[in-house]
Each structure stands twice: as C-alpha cells, then as structure tokens.
Design a protein around this motif. Structure first.
Motif, PDB file in Angstrom:
ATOM      1  N   ALA A   4       6.282  48.444  47.762  1.00  0.00           N
ATOM      2  CA  ALA A   4       7.164  49.435  47.143  1.00  0.00           C
ATOM      3  C   ALA A   4       8.572  49.301  47.711  1.00  0.00           C
ATOM      4  CB  ALA A   4       6.642  50.847  47.379  1.00  0.00           C
ATOM      5  N   PHE A   5       9.549  49.236  46.824  1.00  0.00           N
ATOM      6  CA  PHE A   5      10.961  49.254  47.212  1.00  0.00           C
ATOM      7  C   PHE A   5      11.509  50.652  46.943  1.00  0.00           C
ATOM      8  CE2 PHE A   5      10.106  44.854  46.220  1.00  0.00           C
ATOM      9  CZ  PHE A   5      10.902  44.110  47.079  1.00  0.00           C
ATOM     10  N   ILE A   6      12.236  51.203  47.890  1.00  0.00           N
ATOM     11  CA  ILE A   6      12.954  52.461  47.663  1.00  0.00           C
ATOM     12  C   ILE A   6      14.434  52.119  47.542  1.00  0.00           C
ATOM     13  CG2 ILE A   6      13.569  54.725  48.577  1.00  0.00           C
ATOM     14  CD1 ILE A   6      10.929  54.829  50.014  1.00  0.00           C
ATOM     15  N   SER A   7      14.976  52.273  46.338  1.00  0.00           N
ATOM     16  CA  SER A   7      16.390  51.968  46.123  1.00  0.00           C
ATOM     17  C   SER A   7      17.254  53.094  46.684  1.00  0.00           C
ATOM     18  CB  SER A   7      16.667  51.784  44.630  1.00  0.00           C
ATOM     19  OG  SER A   7      16.748  53.040  43.984  1.00  0.00           O
ATOM     20  N   LYS A  44      16.279  56.672  41.068  1.00  0.00           N
ATOM     21  CA  LYS A  44      16.619  57.938  40.425  1.00  0.00           C
ATOM     22  C   LYS A  44      16.729  57.758  38.913  1.00  0.00           C
ATOM     23  CE  LYS A  44      19.102  60.231  44.219  1.00  0.00           C
ATOM     24  NZ  LYS A  44      20.380  60.875  44.606  1.00  0.00           N
ATOM     25  N   ARG A  45      16.645  58.868  38.211  1.00  0.00           N
ATOM     26  CA  ARG A  45      16.776  58.850  36.757  1.00  0.00           C
ATOM     27  C   ARG A  45      18.238  58.646  36.357  1.00  0.00           C
ATOM     28  NH1 ARG A  45      13.174  64.283  35.847  1.00  0.00           N
ATOM     29  NH2 ARG A  45      11.136  63.379  36.366  1.00  0.00           N
ATOM     30  N   PHE A  46      18.441  57.848  35.315  1.00  0.00           N
ATOM     31  CA  PHE A  46      19.766  57.638  34.741  1.00  0.00           C
ATOM     32  C   PHE A  46      19.631  57.648  33.225  1.00  0.00           C
ATOM     33  CE2 PHE A  46      20.473  56.072  38.998  1.00  0.00           C
ATOM     34  CZ  PHE A  46      21.795  56.401  39.254  1.00  0.00           C
ATOM     35  N   PRO A  47      20.683  58.062  32.510  1.00  0.00           N
ATOM     36  CA  PRO A  47      20.624  58.105  31.040  1.00  0.00           C
ATOM     37  C   PRO A  47      20.219  56.750  30.456  1.00  0.00           C
ATOM     38  CG  PRO A  47      22.611  59.195  31.833  1.00  0.00           C
ATOM     39  CD  PRO A  47      21.979  58.545  33.029  1.00  0.00           C
ATOM     40  N   ARG A  62      11.102  56.596  38.286  1.00  0.00           N
ATOM     41  CA  ARG A  62      12.415  57.222  38.478  1.00  0.00           C
ATOM     42  C   ARG A  62      12.261  58.714  38.722  1.00  0.00           C
ATOM     43  NH1 ARG A  62      13.147  53.349  34.201  1.00  0.00           N
ATOM     44  NH2 ARG A  62      14.126  51.499  35.103  1.00  0.00           N
ATOM     45  N   MET A  63      12.821  59.131  39.861  1.00  0.00           N
ATOM     46  CA  MET A  63      12.748  60.527  40.294  1.00  0.00           C
ATOM     47  C   MET A  63      13.932  61.311  39.737  1.00  0.00           C
ATOM     48  SD  MET A  63      10.089  59.971  42.115  1.00  0.00           S
ATOM     49  CE  MET A  63       9.280  58.656  43.049  1.00  0.00           C
ATOM     50  N   CYS A  75      10.001  60.528  46.732  1.00  0.00           N
ATOM     51  CA  CYS A  75       9.462  59.193  47.004  1.00  0.00           C
ATOM     52  C   CYS A  75       8.222  59.288  47.906  1.00  0.00           C
ATOM     53  CB  CYS A  75      10.522  58.311  47.666  1.00  0.00           C
ATOM     54  SG  CYS A  75      11.885  57.840  46.581  1.00  0.00           S
ATOM     55  N   ILE A  76       8.302  60.135  48.920  1.00  0.00           N
ATOM     56  CA  ILE A  76       7.172  60.292  49.845  1.00  0.00           C
ATOM     57  C   ILE A  76       5.947  60.860  49.120  1.00  0.00           C
ATOM     58  CG2 ILE A  76       6.343  61.583  51.853  1.00  0.00           C
ATOM     59  CD1 ILE A  76       9.190  61.282  53.013  1.00  0.00           C
ATOM     60  N   ARG A  77       6.167  61.860  48.273  1.00  0.00           N
ATOM     61  CA  ARG A  77       5.039  62.433  47.525  1.00  0.00           C
ATOM     62  C   ARG A  77       4.365  61.368  46.655  1.00  0.00           C
ATOM     63  NH1 ARG A  77       8.491  66.974  47.180  1.00  0.00           N
ATOM     64  NH2 ARG A  77       9.285  66.284  45.136  1.00  0.00           N
ATOM     65  N   TYR A  78       5.175  60.556  46.013  1.00  0.00           N
ATOM     66  CA  TYR A  78       4.611  59.501  45.156  1.00  0.00           C
ATOM     67  C   TYR A  78       3.825  58.494  45.992  1.00  0.00           C
ATOM     68  CZ  TYR A  78       4.176  55.579  41.981  1.00  0.00           C
ATOM     69  OH  TYR A  78       3.654  54.562  41.225  1.00  0.00           O
ATOM     70  N   LEU A  79       4.375  58.089  47.121  1.00  0.00           N
ATOM     71  CA  LEU A  79       3.742  57.060  47.943  1.00  0.00           C
ATOM     72  C   LEU A  79       2.501  57.577  48.670  1.00  0.00           C
ATOM     73  CD1 LEU A  79       7.012  55.432  49.322  1.00  0.00           C
ATOM     74  CD2 LEU A  79       5.396  54.401  47.715  1.00  0.00           C
TER      75      LEU A  79
END
Length: 387
Positions: A4-7, A44-47, A62-63, A75-79
C-alpha cells in the motif's frame, strides 16, 4: 505480496492534471510492480475521479478531501480493515509514528525532499522521532540520502533509489519515429528553421528561469534564430500569475519574438514539447533532490544544460549527456553554453544520444520498479518466508 502506498494527498493519483515528482513516482512505480502482487494507492478525492477504481492492476482508494489529520486516520482505518504486508508513506514523515503504532506491518518512508521535516510540517513532532519510527527509509537520490543522514543521523536504514522516466512515452529525437514526430510538431508550432531552447518546470525563483531569460537576451544578439520555450506555471497545474511570473514576462518583452510562455501543459503532452526542442536548460539555483525534467530530456535525446548542484550531478555529466555549470558561474557561463550547443549540432547529437542510452539503462521506471520490488522482497521475506 500486498503493498500500500499512502500519497501526500496534495494532488491526485494517478497523475491527472497537476502533480509533482511524488505523484509521478507513485503512478509509475505502482503499476510496474510484479503482476501477481496486490497494490493499493491511498489518496484524497478530487473532481472527476471515482472513490475507488482499478487502473493498470492498481487499486486506487480515495478518502474525503479534508485535513491531513483526518486523511491519515482514514488511511489507518482502511489499512486495519484490509491489512497489507508493507505500507509505504510518500514524503510525509509526520504520518509515520501513528502508522507504526496502529499497524503491525513494516512502514517504509520515501523521501523526495527534506521540506516536510521542517517544523511547519511536523505539527510539533521531533523530526528524528518521525524518521526513527520508520522501518526503512528510501530517498530518490544519493545526494538526498547523504543530506538526510548528515542532518538527522537516524538509526533507520536509508537507501537511495533513483526515480525514472517512461522511455516509451518519451521517444528519442534521433530515432526514425522520433524524427517524424519532431518534423510534424515543429511545422505545427511554426518552428521550422529555429533553434529551440526548452525550460520545463515550475516558474519559481529557485528554478532559475530569470537567469535563463537574462542569458537569452545575450544569446539572441548573436543568434537571432534561437527561441526559448518556457513550459510550466507558478505551481503544479496552475497558471496563476505570481509576482515572479510577471517579472519573467516583463523580462521577455525586450526579446518578445524569441520567448514563448506555453503555460501549464497536461502531462501526456509533455513529450511533444521535448520532441520539438534542440536542447533543454534547467538552471536551478537551489538544491534539487534529483530533477525529473533532466531525465525526461535525456529520454527524449536532448542535450541538457544544468546546474552542478544536489542530485542533478547524479544524472547529468559534462561531456557525456550535457553541460553542468557551477551555481556561482551560471550568470557568466550559461550564455556561452547555450551558444556552444546551438552552434555544434554534432556535439548536441552525441550528447543527446548518450542521454537516451543513459535513461534506458539507469533511469527507466521499469528499472526503478525492479529496485523497489527487490527491497520489498528483502523486507518481507524474513517475516513471511515467501511472497
């Protein structure tokens, strides 16, 4: 293996319209890891982008686009819900302590600069504590590795892995297909018979664009066929005119026909701008961790004039694939270097061809991804015994 990459969350991934070396690296490395691996990129979410999608075998999650603290907790909750074997944090050392506390897997920190080890980015955390919380640290150049160790003396293992360039998208101007593309583009842009000096990057003082324009004022007096193409905006994906951008345009007015500002260009169109150029100039006056523009220029078969500073010295070699100038000598030597290459096509061709070979052998994204994969194997195997 599950990676998993966290951008950082500052720009969309995969690279959409705006984005820097971090987003470019994630996009290109994640999709080149072994096909049987499970690779996830958190951002993160983007248009215009879905909350979840799969591209090139990579799952993008995307969070909600809120604060960095909320983003990290999402991110932590997802992982925790979907465990991974290795989690890699991109350029956000402040994320590492909490990730290490909450997740059982190894946490890697990939540093693209030291900017986010400064107090404003750490929220009161000690930089050395953030670094020491990681299981491994990766840097994008040997220069950045040395700088990090000299300033922070972390006990965490630090390894340098160069970033890369897509040698498929960026074609050598000396190949048969490259020559056809170049001829077509130069005709379309009205550049037939012109010598094109290309600058690509953010229009900020540290990139030294003002020094290039100062040199161009002298260059065009001796060679009126030269044109300078300036590609980029004040920040990634933005054409907002800052005081510095207005200063550059004011400087260019005295040689108006010889300077063109192309603004921010979609990443997929950048190979075209390299293809129509004759040489690329990156006159940075501040330390560059690596410099992706130089790699893109090399892959395009272009000779490079750059500054002997930071990680640039690991990619550009005088007399091999370009010309390096000491920062203190830029004002004195940049004009002569541009004229020298523009008046010596045989030399430009030799440097350009060498640069293309250098990019293929040492700086392709495939080469970078293989190095990442080896590191992941080394970290994962002692714990799991197999992938």
């Amino acid at each position: 293996m599950r990676i998993a990459f966290i951008s950082p969350g500052s720009f969309p991934v995969p690279v959409h319209y705006g984005g820097g070396s971090v987003e470019t690296a994630i996009t290109n490395i994640a999709g080149r890891l072994p096909a049987h691996w499970n690779v996830t990129v958190l951002g993160k979410r983007f248009p215009g982008l879905k909350d979840k999608e799969t591209r090139n075998r990579v799952t993008y999650i995307r969070m909600e686009n809120t604060s960095q603290r909320s983003y990290l907790h999402s991110c932590i909750r997802y992982l925790k819900k979907f465990p991974h074997d290795i989690v890699q944090v991109e350029n956000r050392p402040s994320f590492v302590p909490l990730l290490k506390k909450r997740l059982p897997c190894p946490i890697l920190l990939c540093m693209h600069s030291l900017l986010f080890l400064r107090p404003f980015a750490l929220g009161g955390r000690n930089p050395q504590d953030c670094l020491n919380s990681a299981d491994h640290i990766l840097t994008n150049s040997h220069y950045l590795r040395s700088l990090l160790l000299s300033r922070y003396r972390t006990s965490t293992p630090v390894r340098a892995v160069h970033l890369g360039v897509d040698t498929g998208d960026y074609r050598s101007r000396w190949s048969q297909k490259g020559k056809r593309i170049r001829y077509r583009l130069r005709s379309r842009f009205g550049l037939t018979g012109r010598t094109v000096v290309l600058f690509a990057g953010r229009l900020i003082p540290i990139k030294g664009v003002h020094l290039l324009l100062e040199s161009m004022i002298q260059v065009v007096k001796k060679n009126p066929r030269i044109l300078c193409m300036v590609v980029g905006g004040s920040r990634y994906g933005s054409n907002r005119e800052t005081r510095y951008v207005r200063k550059l345009k004011q400087m260019a007015r005295s040689i108006h026909p010889h300077v063109r500002f192309a603004g921010t260009i979609h990443p997929t169109k950048m190979p075209q701008y390299y293809a129509l150029a004759d040489l690329v100039v990156t006159p940075s006056i501040g330390p560059e961790a690596l410099g992706l523009v130089n790699l893109e220029a090399m892959a395009s078969g272009q000779p490079v004039i750059s500054t002997a500073i930071g990680g640039i010295r690991e990619t550009v070699k005088t007399g091999v694939n370009g010309i390096l100038i000491k920062p203190s000598r830029l004002k004195q030597e940049l004009t002569a270097a541009i004229l020298h290459l523009s008046e010596n096509p045989a030399l430009s061709e030799r440097l350009g061809r060498n640069g293309r070979l250098f990019a293929e052998r040492c700086f392709s994204w495939d080469h970078t991804a293989r190095q990442y994969a080896r590191i992941y194997y080394q970290i994962h195997s002692p714990n799991k015994g197999r992938t």
